[in-house]
Design a protein around this motif. Structure first.
Motif, PDB file in Angstrom:
ATOM      1  N   SER A 105       0.928  -1.198   0.078  1.00  0.00           N
ATOM      2  CA  SER A 105      -0.039   0.007   0.127  1.00  0.00           C
ATOM      3  C   SER A 105       0.816   1.206  -0.075  1.00  0.00           C
ATOM      4  N   TYR A 106       2.202   0.927   0.216  1.00  0.00           N
ATOM      5  CA  TYR A 106       3.007   2.374   0.402  1.00  0.00           C
ATOM      6  C   TYR A 106       4.325   2.086  -0.416  1.00  0.00           C
TER       7      TYR A 106
ATOM      8  N   ASP B 205       6.036  -9.082   0.361  1.00  0.00           N
ATOM      9  CA  ASP B 205       5.231  -8.464   1.263  1.00  0.00           C
ATOM     10  C   ASP B 205       4.323  -9.292   1.817  1.00  0.00           C
ATOM     11  N   HIS B 206       3.597  -8.705   2.619  1.00  0.00           N
ATOM     12  CA  HIS B 206       2.857  -9.666   3.736  1.00  0.00           C
ATOM     13  C   HIS B 206       1.506 -10.445   2.932  1.00  0.00           C
TER      14      HIS B 206
ATOM     15  N   LEU C 105      -1.663  -4.590  12.069  1.00  0.00           N
ATOM     16  CA  LEU C 105      -2.544  -5.739  12.589  1.00  0.00           C
ATOM     17  C   LEU C 105      -2.741  -6.603  11.216  1.00  0.00           C
ATOM     18  N   ASP C 106      -2.883  -5.945  10.046  1.00  0.00           N
ATOM     19  CA  ASP C 106      -2.880  -6.713   8.879  1.00  0.00           C
ATOM     20  C   ASP C 106      -4.100  -7.636   9.043  1.00  0.00           C
TER      21      ASP C 106
ATOM     22  N   HIS D 261      -1.165  -6.646   1.425  1.00  0.00           N
ATOM     23  CA  HIS D 261      -0.346  -6.766   2.559  1.00  0.00           C
ATOM     24  C   HIS D 261      -0.869  -6.381   3.921  1.00  0.00           C
ATOM     25  N   GLY D 262      -2.267  -5.893   3.692  1.00  0.00           N
ATOM     26  CA  GLY D 262      -2.741  -5.282   4.930  1.00  0.00           C
ATOM     27  C   GLY D 262      -3.840  -6.278   5.241  1.00  0.00           C
ATOM     28  N   THR D 263      -4.122  -7.331   4.595  1.00  0.00           N
ATOM     29  CA  THR D 263      -5.304  -8.079   4.961  1.00  0.00           C
ATOM     30  C   THR D 263      -5.126  -9.654   5.124  1.00  0.00           C
ATOM     31  N   PRO D 264      -3.873 -10.168   5.066  1.00  0.00           N
ATOM     32  CA  PRO D 264      -3.803 -11.548   4.823  1.00  0.00           C
ATOM     33  C   PRO D 264      -4.290 -12.463   6.243  1.00  0.00           C
TER      34      PRO D 264
END
Ligand SMILES: N=C(N)NCCCC(=O)O
Ligand SMILES: [Zn+2]
Ligand SMILES: [Zn+2]
Length: 326
Positions: free
Chosen positions: A57-58, A133-134, A160-161, A173-176
């Protein structure tokens, strides 16, 4: 190149190249100067790179994380005094190379990572992934759950992701970890975030996260309560469950890990992270990832050195478990 231990057919693991004979800066990098998987045929622990960062996201750049960690890992040595173990003699640890992931299609990339992880786990190996990435934690967890059932999760991260979507996209990468909970691949009685900090979108982020079953040890908790107390609590929550550890390098303070995509002030020191991991040595660690190393923002390999030592502690935990027959 010479090796420290004899080849696998003799029954003993092939260890790293001997750095007292071959300069540690010579030759192509594998993790900790270990043999490639194709040189030893099979591994108890497969270290694998995931060059993927299309879910960020960045700042981009975590696609280069795996190779930066390999380069920085040239300075690791074969005996780990903090765990009183020689991880590469206890088990065959090998570098399985990189998964060839599509940078233009996230859905396909998620499937490719899952298929590659299935292949590694089906061979009987545990998996230590480097870089990416996550986003990749989701397919990795799917694969681990396919083999072990829902797993306990220790998630080290500033974030938190467990957010829902970004720009309508489900795989980012913010939602896994929200996806992982929805899909039932996590044991919701043993989920912890460690090192959480920084601004959120709203209080609902925390409420949602708690409803999913997560407990939070914030970065400030580690500072106030101390490493030993926090680690005891985590160990109790995990118990004897199969455990997956996911480490976003941004769990470290930007002073300890500047080379990452979404840095947040006020993080753990690398000493705190390494000590917490060492305190988890008895846990049944089945696989782990180390994500979000973005070398373009690094300086003097600060981030990739911290990451290489972090992966070293994780592989040591796995090797000890293997040697103990767990
Ligand atoms: N670094 C990871 N994995 N996630 C951060 C997402 C933070 C955000 O852009 O809202
Ligand atoms: Zn993060
Ligand atoms: Zn993350």
């Amino acid at each position: 190149m010479s090796s420290e231990t004899s080849p696998h057919p003799s029954g003993r693991p092939v260890g790293p190249v001997d750095s007292s004979r071959v300069p540690r800066y010579a030759g192509p990098a594998t993790f900790a100067r270990l043999p490639r998987l194709d040189e030893v045929g099979g591994a108890d622990v497969a270290v694998v790179g995931v060059p993927f960062d299309s879910g960020v996201s960045y700042r981009p750049g975590a696609r280069f994380g795996g190779n930066a960690i390999r380069e920085a890992s040239r300075l690791l040595r074969p005996y780990n005094p903090a765990q009183d173990a020689s991880p590469f003699a206890l088990a065959q640890v090998a570098d399985a190379g990189d998964i060839a992931v599509n940078p233009f299609n996230i859905d396909e990339a998620v499937e490719t990572v899952q298929a590659a992880a299935d292949e590694i786990l089906d061979s009987g190996a545990r998996m230590m992934t480097l870089g990416g990435d996550h986003t990749i934690a989701l397919p990795l967890l799917r694969s681990v759950a396919r083999r072990h059932g829902p797993v306990a999760l220790l998630h080290f991260d500033a974030h938190l992701d467990t957010w829902d979507t970004y720009f309508g996209a489900e795989y980012t990468h913010g939602t896994p970890f929200r996806r992982a909970v929805e899909e039932g691949v996590l044991d919701t009685s043993a989920l912890s975030h460690v090192g959480t900090r920084g601004p959120l979108y709203g209080k609902k982020d925390l409420d949602d996260d708690e409803k999913m079953g997560f407990g939070i040890v914030t970065s400030a908790d580690v500072m106030r309560r101390g490493v030993d107390e926090v680690t005891d609590q985590l160990r109790q929550r995990i118990g004897d469950r199969p455990l997956y550890i996911s480490i976003d390098i941004d769990v470290l303070d930007p002073a300890h890990a500047p080379g990452t995509g979404t840095p947040e002030a006020g993080g753990l020191t690398s000493r705190e992270l390494l000590e917490i991991l060492r305190g988890l040595a008895g846990c049944r660690l089945v696989s782990a990832d180390l994500v979000e190393v973005a070398p373009a923002y690094d300086h003097a390999e600060i981030t990739s050195v911290a990451a290489s030592h972090t992966a070293y502690e994780l592989t040591t935990i796995m090797s000890r478990q293997i040697a103990a027959g767990r």
